[in-house]
Scaffold this active site. Structure first.
Site, PDB file in Angstrom:
ATOM      1  N   HIS A  23     -11.372  54.337 -21.336  1.00  0.00           N
ATOM      2  CA  HIS A  23     -11.998  54.361 -20.015  1.00  0.00           C
ATOM      3  C   HIS A  23     -11.004  55.096 -18.932  1.00  0.00           C
ATOM      4  O   HIS A  23     -10.465  54.693 -17.978  1.00  0.00           O
ATOM      5  CB  HIS A  23     -12.189  52.721 -19.266  1.00  0.00           C
ATOM      6  CG  HIS A  23     -13.319  52.238 -19.680  1.00  0.00           C
ATOM      7  ND1 HIS A  23     -13.595  50.787 -19.626  1.00  0.00           N
ATOM      8  CD2 HIS A  23     -14.515  52.631 -20.374  1.00  0.00           C
ATOM      9  CE1 HIS A  23     -14.767  50.422 -20.259  1.00  0.00           C
ATOM     10  NE2 HIS A  23     -15.085  51.506 -20.446  1.00  0.00           N
ATOM     11  N   GLU A  81     -22.843  54.344 -23.933  1.00  0.00           N
ATOM     12  CA  GLU A  81     -21.252  54.835 -23.382  1.00  0.00           C
ATOM     13  C   GLU A  81     -20.942  55.676 -24.705  1.00  0.00           C
ATOM     14  O   GLU A  81     -21.209  55.256 -25.780  1.00  0.00           O
ATOM     15  CB  GLU A  81     -20.569  53.666 -23.267  1.00  0.00           C
ATOM     16  CG  GLU A  81     -19.409  54.136 -22.392  1.00  0.00           C
ATOM     17  CD  GLU A  81     -18.386  52.873 -21.755  1.00  0.00           C
ATOM     18  OE1 GLU A  81     -18.806  51.773 -21.887  1.00  0.00           O
ATOM     19  OE2 GLU A  81     -17.679  52.979 -21.130  1.00  0.00           O
ATOM     20  N   HIS A 145     -22.220  45.475 -20.954  1.00  0.00           N
ATOM     21  CA  HIS A 145     -21.738  45.612 -19.663  1.00  0.00           C
ATOM     22  C   HIS A 145     -22.171  46.934 -18.878  1.00  0.00           C
ATOM     23  O   HIS A 145     -21.668  47.068 -17.738  1.00  0.00           O
ATOM     24  CB  HIS A 145     -20.183  45.611 -19.666  1.00  0.00           C
ATOM     25  CG  HIS A 145     -19.556  47.095 -20.250  1.00  0.00           C
ATOM     26  ND1 HIS A 145     -18.845  47.885 -19.794  1.00  0.00           N
ATOM     27  CD2 HIS A 145     -19.702  47.675 -21.484  1.00  0.00           C
ATOM     28  CE1 HIS A 145     -18.504  48.969 -20.270  1.00  0.00           C
ATOM     29  NE2 HIS A 145     -19.174  48.842 -21.467  1.00  0.00           N
ATOM     30  N   ASP A 164     -20.713  45.741 -27.281  1.00  0.00           N
ATOM     31  CA  ASP A 164     -19.234  45.464 -26.723  1.00  0.00           C
ATOM     32  C   ASP A 164     -19.173  43.943 -26.756  1.00  0.00           C
ATOM     33  O   ASP A 164     -17.788  43.715 -26.583  1.00  0.00           O
ATOM     34  CB  ASP A 164     -19.433  46.070 -25.278  1.00  0.00           C
ATOM     35  CG  ASP A 164     -19.342  47.604 -25.435  1.00  0.00           C
ATOM     36  OD1 ASP A 164     -18.496  48.083 -26.331  1.00  0.00           O
ATOM     37  OD2 ASP A 164     -19.675  48.311 -24.495  1.00  0.00           O
ATOM     38  N   TYR A 192     -10.401  41.841 -23.269  1.00  0.00           N
ATOM     39  CA  TYR A 192     -11.390  42.612 -23.264  1.00  0.00           C
ATOM     40  C   TYR A 192     -12.371  41.898 -22.351  1.00  0.00           C
ATOM     41  O   TYR A 192     -13.076  42.705 -21.559  1.00  0.00           O
ATOM     42  CB  TYR A 192     -12.176  42.660 -24.617  1.00  0.00           C
ATOM     43  CG  TYR A 192     -13.203  43.675 -24.800  1.00  0.00           C
ATOM     44  CD1 TYR A 192     -12.705  44.823 -25.401  1.00  0.00           C
ATOM     45  CD2 TYR A 192     -14.441  43.624 -24.285  1.00  0.00           C
ATOM     46  CE1 TYR A 192     -13.959  45.905 -25.561  1.00  0.00           C
ATOM     47  CE2 TYR A 192     -15.389  44.344 -24.624  1.00  0.00           C
ATOM     48  CZ  TYR A 192     -15.259  45.744 -24.963  1.00  0.00           C
ATOM     49  OH  TYR A 192     -16.275  46.607 -24.991  1.00  0.00           O
ATOM     50  N   HIS A 225     -16.607  46.932 -31.173  1.00  0.00           N
ATOM     51  CA  HIS A 225     -15.009  47.351 -31.408  1.00  0.00           C
ATOM     52  C   HIS A 225     -14.420  46.100 -32.005  1.00  0.00           C
ATOM     53  O   HIS A 225     -14.918  44.784 -31.850  1.00  0.00           O
ATOM     54  CB  HIS A 225     -14.825  47.138 -29.860  1.00  0.00           C
ATOM     55  CG  HIS A 225     -15.290  48.302 -29.081  1.00  0.00           C
ATOM     56  ND1 HIS A 225     -14.764  49.680 -29.189  1.00  0.00           N
ATOM     57  CD2 HIS A 225     -15.923  48.272 -27.903  1.00  0.00           C
ATOM     58  CE1 HIS A 225     -15.370  50.520 -28.294  1.00  0.00           C
ATOM     59  NE2 HIS A 225     -15.946  49.703 -27.360  1.00  0.00           N
TER      60      HIS A 225
HETATM   61 FE1  FEO Z   1     -19.253  49.958 -23.091  1.00  0.00          FE
HETATM   62 FE2  FEO Z   1     -17.570  50.010 -25.965  1.00  0.00          FE
HETATM   63  O1  FEO Z   1     -18.773  50.937 -24.668  1.00  0.00           O
END
Ligand code: FEO
Length: 395
Positions: A23, A81, A145, A164, A192, A225
């Protein structure tokens, strides 16, 4: 690299051991990360998510070793994203006609980023994509999110592809929760949640209740992730339910920055006072200019109260304190107490400014703060210790 998650599910993502910033500069990923992409084979074959753009070529080359791309019948984009959609351009160059299943909001986010008119198929909660013997059932999860986020549930195998949610920025070659260090795993899962999902805790709580209410068996939770939850996968759902309920531990975190150590001495004396008043409470001190800011946010998340300090500089606060306060304010923590402190030589506005920021961030300010003139001497240190002792009674 690719590996079997199950006979019919192959992980085809990218483990990014080098990643240290995510990010932009916002999320410090001390243990790297992974971008998980899954190939699910039945009578039809579906690819769920891709990887971050810098790995697009590597991803497509690796995918070609796993499957003839023409055999991919569907692509599912659970979230738009760039860390998950970033390889779409490279992939769609090879198989431009393949339909992409995603939410209406994901059409907007994907088109907004790549400006391509791919064959989008919009889905909503409850819609099903038949793969043959099994189905992929979609569950929208807006603001978990992003507005475009959804989950996919594979019937038969009972695998929840959660994107996510339930993920961690955690690089590991082991990739399953029963194979990795549990302390590392939970530390990364908490960071996270704290740094990304805190503002959406109410929605997390509602979504968990909704998904649990469906009474679906869950054999595995495969996020986008980090590691895959296959040993008692619901443990992370239960943990999320706790985290979403304004989580706190018996911890007070002191965050400060200092120019000539006056505010640092105050921080240490306040910590001493807290310890003297309550031997059980965990007290942690972080210099915001030196400590990992993503880790600090994780500690704030665990705290019942925080104390934030800065000397006054040019009628304001030091930039590292302003920076961490901006993040803390945006996350909208609930049910936490706070106070401000700092050393000053001339005008001493910092304490008031920090207090205002804390209140804007939803913290309850329990006192007017503590400021000490120039470098604290014996008497001032005693004041700080007393302030720490009294703070325990106020939180
Ligand atoms: Fe919100 Fe892992 O992208």
């Amino acid at each position: 690299m690719a590996f079997k998650v199950k006979d019919n599910i192959t992980w085809v993502g990218k483990i990014d051991w080098e990643l240290r910033r995510f990010h932009g500069e916002e999320f410090h990923t001390q243990r790297g990360s992974s971008y998980n992409s899954y190939l699910v084979r039945d009578e039809k074959t579906v690819l769920i998510d891709t990887v971050w753009a810098p790995f697009a070529k590597e991803f497509v080359a690796s995918l070609k070793r796993e499957i003839d791309l023409k055999q991919i019948d569907y692509i599912v984009a659970l979230h738009g994203e760039v860390d998950h959609s970033g390889a779409l351009t490279e992939l769609m160059r090879e198989i431009p006609g393949t339909p992409i299943y995603c939410t209406a909001n994901a059409v907007k986010s994907i088109k907004g980023q790549y400006h391509q008119d791919w064959d989008f198929r919009t889905v909503k909660t409850g819609d099903k994509l038949s793969l043959g013997a099994k189905e992929l059932v979609f569950i929208e999860a807006p603001m978990l999110h992003w507005p475009d986020t959804m989950f996919g549930y594979l019937t038969g195998d009972a695998v929840l592809f959660s994107n996510d949610a339930f993920g961690q920025h955690y690089a590991s070659e082991k990739m399953f929760n029963d194979l990795v260090d549990q302390a590392e795993l939970y530390q990364e899962a908490l960071k996270y949640y704290a740094n990304i999902l805190t503002p959406f805790s109410k929605l997390v709580d509602r979504k968990i209740k909704e998904v649990v209410g469906l009474n679906l068996p869950v054999a595995m939770i495969a996020p986008s992730h980090g590691i895959i939850w296959r040993d008692n996968p619901l443990q992370i759902v239960e943990t999320y339910a706790k985290w979403a309920a304004d989580y706190q531990e018996d911890q007070i975190t002191i965050i400060y920055d200092t120019m000539w150590n006056g505010t640092r001495r105050m921080a240490e004396a306040i910590a001493q006072g807290i310890r003297e008043a309550d031997a059980k409470v965990t007290v942690k001190l972080y210099n915001s200019a030196r400590a990992d800011k993503t880790g600090i946010i994780g500690e704030v998340f665990k705290s019942k109260a925080i104390v934030v300090g800065s000397p006054t500089v040019n009628k304001g606060v030091l930039s590292s304190v302003a920076g961490i306060m901006e993040e803390i304010k945006g996350l909208g923590f609930k049910n936490k107490k706070a106070a401000a402190f700092g050393a000053y030589g001339w005008s001493g506005e910092a304490i008031k400014l920090i207090g205002e920021e804390l209140q804007k961030g939803g913290f309850t300010l329990v006192n007017d703060g503590l400021r000490e003139f120039w470098y604290p001497g014996e008497e001032e240190i005693a004041n700080c210790v007393r302030f720490g002792r009294e703070f325990v009674g106020q939180v």
